[in-house]
Structure formats: C-alpha cells, structure tokens
Write an enzyme that holds these catalytic residues in place. Structure first.
Site, PDB file in Angstrom:
ATOM      1  N   GLY A 169       6.412   0.909 -23.165  1.00  0.00           N
ATOM      2  CA  GLY A 169       7.322   1.719 -24.230  1.00  0.00           C
ATOM      3  C   GLY A 169       6.163   2.631 -25.033  1.00  0.00           C
ATOM      4  N   SER A 170       6.821   2.801 -26.155  1.00  0.00           N
ATOM      5  CA  SER A 170       6.191   3.656 -27.140  1.00  0.00           C
ATOM      6  C   SER A 170       4.496   3.341 -27.616  1.00  0.00           C
ATOM      7  CB  SER A 170       6.855   3.879 -28.446  1.00  0.00           C
ATOM      8  OG  SER A 170       8.312   4.236 -28.242  1.00  0.00           O
TER       9      SER A 170
END
Lengths: 383, 569
Positions: free
Chosen positions: B290-291
């Site tokens: 993810g981020s």
C-alpha cells in the site's frame, strides 16, 4: 579294575567294550547335565515352572538312560536283533496309535502318554529300524535270493508314511537319509543312487509345495526375511559369547530364545562357555561318527557293519543338522542335539541306540577268524 | 562305471555259491569304499561347522550388544545482545527398551502403564516384540516419572539422559529463536540457522560437547522484543485483526533489534505451531504494502534527478488506463507538489511520479533497493517477493502506490532504512553487527540529496500528515502510513485492509526504524476508522514510546518545548 583272568560277564564286558565310545557317550551325558543348568532355568521360569525343573528332569532321565545304555551294551548281536524286532513292532503299533490317541502339540501328533510318561514312538523306532534294515541288507548280501533290499524298502515306506501322517518331517528326513546311507554302504548300484537321489530331491520339493510351514522356513532361510527370531538370536548368542564365552550363568540371549534348552542348547553353550566349548561338543560328535564308520570299515561282518554305520549315521545326522541350524547353515528344522538337548524319553531312546553301538563294537574273536558263513550263537569271551 | 559294476555283479551271480568268499570280498571291497565316502562326507560337514564357528569367532559381538551409545545433541545457548538467555539446553531422562532383553512384554507394559497411562498398548507391544536392539518408549520424562519407572524394576528398560531445549522467554521471541525437534535438531528460526552453520556436522562427528559451544549472540534486545510482542498482541486484540507484526531495525547496522508476529506459539509447548495462521508474517508473509510504497516512489523520483522537491504533479483528475481508473483516497483534485503527493498520499500523484521515471527505471529502482529480491538473512523463513512478469504502464502506476507487487514487511523496512541511513542498503541480520561491518557490506543505492528529501518528507508527514499518531515527544518521529486493500480470493476487498506503518526516529539522524503491520484490522470502536494511522500507526507509536529510551536514543525536547528550556537557562 577287573583282572584279565576274571571271566565274569562284567569283567568280560570291561575288556571287550570300546572304551573310547563309552568315554564319548559319558562326556556327552555329562555335558547335557551341565548345559541343562545353563540353558533351562530361563525357560522354566518363563513358563512358570521351578527354576531347575528341566535340569532336575535331565538328571533324572540321565540315570535310567545310562542304565539302559550299559544294559544294552551287554547284549550280543542276535539279542540286539531280537530286541529291535520287538521294539520295531511295538513302536509301529504306537505310531499308528499316536495318530488317534496322541497329544497334539503345535499341530502335530507325535507324543503318546504311557504310564505317566509322554514318549515319542518315532524316537524309539529309529534304532530298531536301523538294526532291522541292517539285518535285511546283510541277509540280502549273504543270500541274494532273499529279498532283503525289497523288505527294507517296504519297511521304509511304512515308517515314512507313518511319520508324514503325524506329521514329522524332521524325523522323516532323518530316517530316509539314514536308510539311504545304509543302502549306499550296502552296495547300492549307482543307477539306483541316481534314481533315489532324484526321488529325494523330488520329496523335498513336494514337501516345499505341500507343507506351508516347510515352504515358509526354506523361503526364510533363502531370503533372510520373515520371522527368523530364534535363529538370529542363536547366532547372536554365539557371536556374543566369542571364543571363551561370557561365563556360566552370564548369558542373556538364552532368556529370549524359547527353545534354548532344546534345539538351541548349542548356541547357549556357545554364549556361556565360548566357541571353544562348541568345538569340543562338535569334536565329540565328529569323533563318534568317524570312529563308528571306521569301525564299520574294519568290520568283516556285514550286519554289524551296516548296523554300526547306520546307528552312528542317524546319531551324527541329527547332531549335524542341529548344529547347522544353530549356526544358520541350513533352514530352521526342529532337531535336538543327541544327549545334550533336554528331551526326557528321547534321551533313553538315544541311550538304547548308543548301547547298541557299544554292544556291536565289542571285541569278538569271531571277527578275526570267521568270514561269517553263519553267525555264532553267542559271543565268546575274548582270549 | 555303472556298467562295470553291473557286469561284475552279474558274474558273481553266475559263479553261484562256489565262490561265495570271492563275492563277499568283492562286495566287501565296494562296501569299504562306500563307507570311506560316507566318512569323507561327514568329515566335510564337520569341517564346514568348524569353519562357521571360526567365522563367528571373528565377528564383532556388538551386533547383539546393547544400543550404541549415542551422544545426544548439544546445542549452544542463544542469548540476546545483552546476554539474556533466549534458549538453553536442559537435561531430561528418556525411557528406552531393549526388546531382546525383555522377558515378558505383557507384564512390562502393564507395569509401565501404571506410571505412563498414556502409552499405547498395541504400539508398545509391537515395539517390544520387534527384536530390535533399541527402541524409544517415551522421550523426555519428568524426574518423578523417571523415579517411578525405576521403582518398577522392569528388566530391559533403561534411561538415557537427553538434552531438551528450554526457552526462558517463551513466546516473546518464538519466531526468531525457532524450534528444535525431539532429537534436539533445529527445525526453524535461528535454531535451524545454527544447525545449517555446521553444528549438525559437528554433532554427527560427536564433537558438539556442551561446554565447548559458545553461546550464539543475537542482535535482539529482549527488552525491546518484549515491548514489541506486547504491543502487537494488544493491538491484535484491540483491532480484532487476523494478525499483527512489527520489526525494530537499527538503520545504521541493519541489525534486527526486535521482531514479532502474532498469533504465535510457545516454543516450550509448541502444540499449535503448525496451525495455519502461525506464520512469521514479517519475513515469511507476502503482502501488497500500500501507500508505504510511496516512500520508494518519491525517493525514486528524487533520485532519478528528473524531479525535485519543487516538482509538481497533476492530480486534478483520475488517471484512466484502459478501463481502469486511478483515484485518490483523500482527493485534493488539483496540482500537487512532490511533498504534497507524499503528505496527502496521492495515488494519482505517485502514478505521475512513476510515469516521469519510466517503467524500466521504476523496476530497476525497486530491484536496486532489494524490495523485489529474495532477502538474504539468517532466518530460514523468508518468502520470495512477487512482481508482474511484464511491467506495463498500468503495473507501474499501481506499483507506485503499493499495489501489484508483494513483498515481505521486513524487506520493505530494510528498503526504507536505506532511505533513512544515508542511502546504504544492508541485508538485515539477527546477529550482532557493528557499524563498520555493516558499512563493509552495504551498497549505496540512493544519493544523499534523496535521503535528505526523504527525511524531510517523513518528518513533514508526522507533523501534518497521517503519521501523527506515531509521534512521541522528544524522539522526533517521522513516518508513512499504508492502507492496502486486502486481496481476498484474487480480488481487492472493499472491507478488509492490510495496513502498514513505517516510522523512523530521531529524524535529524535516524537510528531506528519501526515497521508495523496490521492484517485485516477493524475499527477500535464504532465510529472510528480502520485505516493504518488508527492501528498500525498507533502500535508503532506505542513501541517507540516504550522502547526508545532502552534503545539508547537521547530525547531532545528543544523542538517541542524550546521556549521552556530556554527560560530555565
């Protein structure tokens, strides 16, 4: 020590008896007692008897065995034949009876209970059978028109069929083998040897196919698979003992071999007293067999030659098979070591048979003089 | 031969009774030869028996002797960096039997079952009847059981002292230290690593004697390890997650100071270690990060030289690639500067950064940071990252914000550490390592300017962005959140996330990096959110708060309370 001038039966016996044989038999009996103390307490304890149950019984049976052996050794060859004929007839009857009233042990009826004693008729049959065959062969030799060989063959068929019916393949093999060797010594033509040899091989093959337990044992021996527990243990015991043994009472393998007092006493002897002891035991058997055959070789009387040859052969074969099983040289076969294994009544049977050997090997004047047109009525005292 | 014999026989027949003596002599001679032959055969048999006896005499008796004395494997102690024992050998008694010496198997089992009621009758009976020289009956008895069995006095039974592994810290360091099997051989974790380093050879040659074995010193600090395990275990419960994990990495040496993953197991009683969810998620679990991955995207853009802190990326509308569209979670719908892309965690902005560098450059950069290579470290439980076989534009865009490649959390942490420590990538280690040693094997992967930029971005994000939950007064924490949609049955789930959080401190010269994960967490309370900042971020903050002092990081409150300090002067 008897005086040479003493002409009493005992003195005569002492001077004519083959003392080498006597010594060998006595040593075997002694060893049997000693080794029964080594091998049997473990078995007795295991089946819940008094520790020295088998050892005591071994001694108790050795006394009459010794008596019987010495008594028989006093007989002359004519009396031996008579005794054998009676014994043969009696045992044949018992062997028929055993099929009906016998005690069944492990699927075979071999034992019959007589007056509180369980006896194995086939054990007593063996010496009688040998003597009768020797007599038949000798008669045929003396007068070829007497169908001695044929009768001997018929007798063999009768005995073998009774043994197979029990079934007792060990004794069958032993009896057939002894008969074959006696016939061989009696001048069996080579053609016949080939035919009978082929029949023997066929017989073994038939046994292999017909009796599953025989097939199993042979397979086991050849492939090394299956339950070879007793045999493996026997071999382990010998290796464990080494040359000088682990010492009396120190053996451990005897505790796990079910038949350590009977079929595997040789291994137990090896573990506790070393391979030296095994050599000693083997040497005594070898001595008896070879001396017996050597006596037969020098013997001029056909009957005596065949009888002595046959008796030491059956004795020797039994010992050899037992030792070979212990040493994993042949497939496992239930066979006792004569005089040494615990055997109760069979010990008396062996004693009878060896008594006959002693009787027949006594020095007799007629051996040197007569070529045997007619056998003398009775043994003359030695000069 | 046969013909001759038959002829001779026929002639004697013809001669009849006159030459009886001659016939007798003829047969007598033949009989003698036959007897000699019989004697020869018997002699041969007896010779064979003698030969066999001699052969047996030269056999070695230990074929039938008791069991060979086997040296039970000794293992070195495992200690943490301060010398606290993590694993050690203790002596236990194990019961064996020598079936050949068992007199009565039934009785033996009956007696034995009075002390060990759990033994299986059937199985034990077969063992005792097997004829083998040696069988184990029950390993690692208690001293009381041993005493009771001795009291029974069963012949053929015996005891052998065996070594058994004991883990004083229990489940705290279970995945790192690992396990041994009943024969005291390492089967997982550092225990297995030790065996692979030649201990098994040493044991096989019988040289592994307890006193000769030096303890194996790990880089783990048991105190920090405890904090980490405690925090993730609490987090697992608080967020009703499937799993949680955290690693504390020394960014200057690459040492793993603490690493834990829950659910875990007690190595002293690892009955559940084989269950499906018992996995060291930090090194053996593969996830889309993810981020958090935007750290790499930003660094890549800066390191490529094609972007600077002042570069601007158009995030005013979603990017469409084929039928897919890339949206922002916290959409600003305007042109963003590079720090803003990081701060607002803009997916569109990150994709634009990747577009700037190009597909090949993107791929090369991630490989350079080791994110997509199989990690080299001592722990045997390491997963190999996955990436698309062929990178297309859409792959590069999604990878820019952390979807489309899977890697292990530990590896992502190591990549981030390289962005913090001056651009040096070093393999993580679970053994103590000095900074010199680390620099000797380190590989320069990004330039100083990039590192400087990344430190700024992390600090900024902790001050104004999503990493605020991890702030600890005095320790200048910076970090980045990552909330990835969890892949369930090959599709992205709308409800369940895989959350990550990376934090480094102190930001003026980062020494430690904390990477936490929360697998499928739920909001702590209704009305709260389940994004990374609310769980992985909180856990990371708690870990730093409790362990920073133990890690030897000096707090500096001048930034927060500068005025107060000045007033005291």
């Amino acid at each position: 020590m008897q005086s040479r001038l003493d002409k009493s039966p005992v003195a005569t016996w002492w001077w004519t008896i083959d003392r080498w044989f006597l010594a060998a038999f006595l040593s075997l009996m002694g060893l049997g007692i000693v080794l029964s103390f080594a091998a049997s307490p473990a078995v007795a304890e295991r089946i819940g008897l008094d520790s020295f149950h088998f050892a005591t019984r071994q001694i108790i049976f050795t006394v009459p065995a010794l008596g019987v052996m010495l008594a028989v050794s006093f007989l002359d060859s004519r009396e031996i034949r008579r005794m054998s004929l009676i014994m043969l007839c009696l045992m044949l009857v018992l062997m028929v009876a055993v099929l009906y009233i016998g005690v069944e042990v492990k699927g075979a009826r071999r034992w019959v209970s007589l007056a509180g004693l369980s006896i194995q008729p086939s054990e007593f049959l063996k010496p009688a059978f040998v003597i009768m065959c020797a007599w038949l062969f000798a008669e045929h030799k003396r007068q070829p028109d007497i169908p001695g060989n044929l009768f001997a063959m018929l007798l063999l068929v009768l005995v073998v069929s009774l043994l197979v019916a029990q079934p007792d393949l060990g004794q069958t093999m032993l009896t057939t083998g002894t008969w074959g060797i006696m016939f061989f010594m009696a001048g069996l033509p080579w053609l016949w040897i080939i035919v009978l040899g082929a029949a023997g091989v066929g017989g073994v093959f038939a046994a292999y196919t017909v009796f599953p337990h025989v097939a199993l044992r042979i397979d086991k021996f050849l492939t090394g698979e299956g339950d070879t527990f007793q045999v493996d243990m026997g071999r382990d015991a010998l290796i464990n003992g080494g040359w000088f043994g682990v010492g009396p009472g120190e053996g451990t393998v005897k505790r796990v071999i079910p038949d350590s007092h009977a079929d595997f006493v040789f291994s137990v002897a090896g573990e506790e007293f070393g391979l030296i002891m095994c050599f000693f035991i083997m040497s005594i058997f070898a001595f008896i067999v070879l001396r017996g055959l050597n006596t037969a070789l020098k013997e001029h009387d056909d009957f005596t030659r065949y009888a002595v040859g046959g008796l030491v052969t059956v004795f020797g074969l039994q010992a050899v098979i037992n030792m070979c099983v212990n040493l994993q040289l042949v497939p496992a076969k239930g066979m006792t070591l004569p005089f040494i294994s615990y055997g109760g009544s069979s010990q008396i049977a062996i004693a009878i048979s060896m008594g006959m050997v002693l009787a027949l090997t006594r020095k007799r004047p007629e051996k040197r003089k007569q070529m045997g047109f007619a056998l003398p009525q009775r043994a003359l005292p030695a000069e | 031969m046969i013909g001759k014999l038959l002829k001779r026989r026929a002639r004697t027949g013809e001669d009849g009774s006159i030459v009886v003596e001659g016939a007798r002599k003829a047969t007598g001679g033949k009989g003698k030869a036959r007897i000699v032959m019989t004697m020869a055969v018997f002699f041969g048999i007896f010779s064979t028996i003698s030969g066999r006896l001699v052969y047996l005499g030269f056999q070695t008796p230990d074929l039938s002797g008791g069991p060979q004395s086997r040296i039970t494997a000794s293992r070195p102690d495992i200690v943490d960096r301060n010398g606290e024992v993590l694993a050690t050998d203790i002596k236990t008694a194990s019961l064996f039997a020598e079936p050949r010496r068992i007199v009565d198997a039934d009785e033996a089992i009956e007696k034995l079952s009075t002390v060990l009621p759990e033994i299986d009758y059937e199985q034990t009976y077969h063992k005792l009847k097997s004829g083998a020289g040696f069988v184990w009956l029950q390993r690692q008895l208690t001293p009381k059981q041993q005493a009771d069995i001795m009291q029974l006095g069963i012949p053929g039974f015996g005891f052998r002292t065996e070594k058994r592994r004991f883990y004083p810290s229990g489940e705290t360091s279970s995945y790192i230290v690992g396990l041994t099997n009943i024969d005291n051989q390492g089967i997982s974790g550092m225990e297995k690593y030790i065996d692979e380093q030649g201990l098994s050879d040493l044991q096989a040659s019988g040289l592994a004697v307890a006193k000769d074995l030096k303890p194996v010193k790990l880089s783990i600090d048991l105190r920090v390890q405890h904090v980490v395990r405690d925090e993730i275990a609490a987090g697992l419960e608080r967020y009703r997650a499937l799993g949680a994990g955290a690693v504390v990495l020394n960014v200057k040496t690459g040492e793993v100071v603490a690493m834990a993953s829950v659910p875990d197991f007690d190595p002293n009683n690892p009955y559940n270690a084989q269950e499906k969810d018992r996995l060291n998620r930090m090194s053996a679990g593969l996830y889309e990060m993810g981020s958090t991955f935007k750290s790499f995207t930003s660094a890549m853009a800066l390191d490529s030289g094609k972007a600077t802190m002042n570069s601007r990326f158009d995030a005013s509308h979603p990017i469409r690639v084929g039928h897919q569209a890339i949206h922002d979670f916290h959409g600003k719908n305007r042109v963003l500067s590079l720090p803003e892309v990081f701060l607002y965690s803009s997916n569109i902005g990150s994709a634009r950064e990747a577009e700037l560098v190009g597909i090949e450059g993107h791929r090369e950069f991630l490989h350079r940071l080791g994110i997509l290579e199989r990690m080299q470290t001592e722990l045997p439980e390491v997963a190999r990252p996955t990436e698309p076989k062929v990178w297309k534009q859409v792959n590069s865009f999604t990878i820019a914000f952390g979807h489309g490649v899977s890697t292990t959390p530990l590896q992502a942490a190591v990549g981030c550490a390289a962005l913090m420590n001056g651009g040096y990538l070093m393999n993580p280690t679970f053994l103590v390592r000095t900074q010199q040693e680390a620099m000797a094997i380190a590989k320069k992967v990004v330039n100083e300017k990039t590192v400087e930029g990344m430190r700024y971005l992390y600090s900024l994000n902790a001050e104004k962005g999503s990493a605020r939950n991890a702030r600890v007064p005095g320790y200048r924490v910076g970090g980045k959140t990552g909330t990835a949609e969890k892949v369930i049955n090959g599709r992205y789930s709308k409800d369940l996330n895989f959350n990550t959080f990376v934090a480094a401190f102190p930001m003026d010269d980062p020494q430690y990096l904390v990477f936490t994960i929360a697998d499928a967490p739920h909001p702590e309370k209704p009305g709260m959110t389940d994004v990374a900042a609310a769980n992985a971020g909180v856990i990371a903050g708690n870990i730093i708060r409790r362990s920073a002092a133990m890690l030897g990081v000096k707090p500096d409150f001048s930034h927060e309370n500068g005025a107060t300090l000045v007033s005291y002067e």
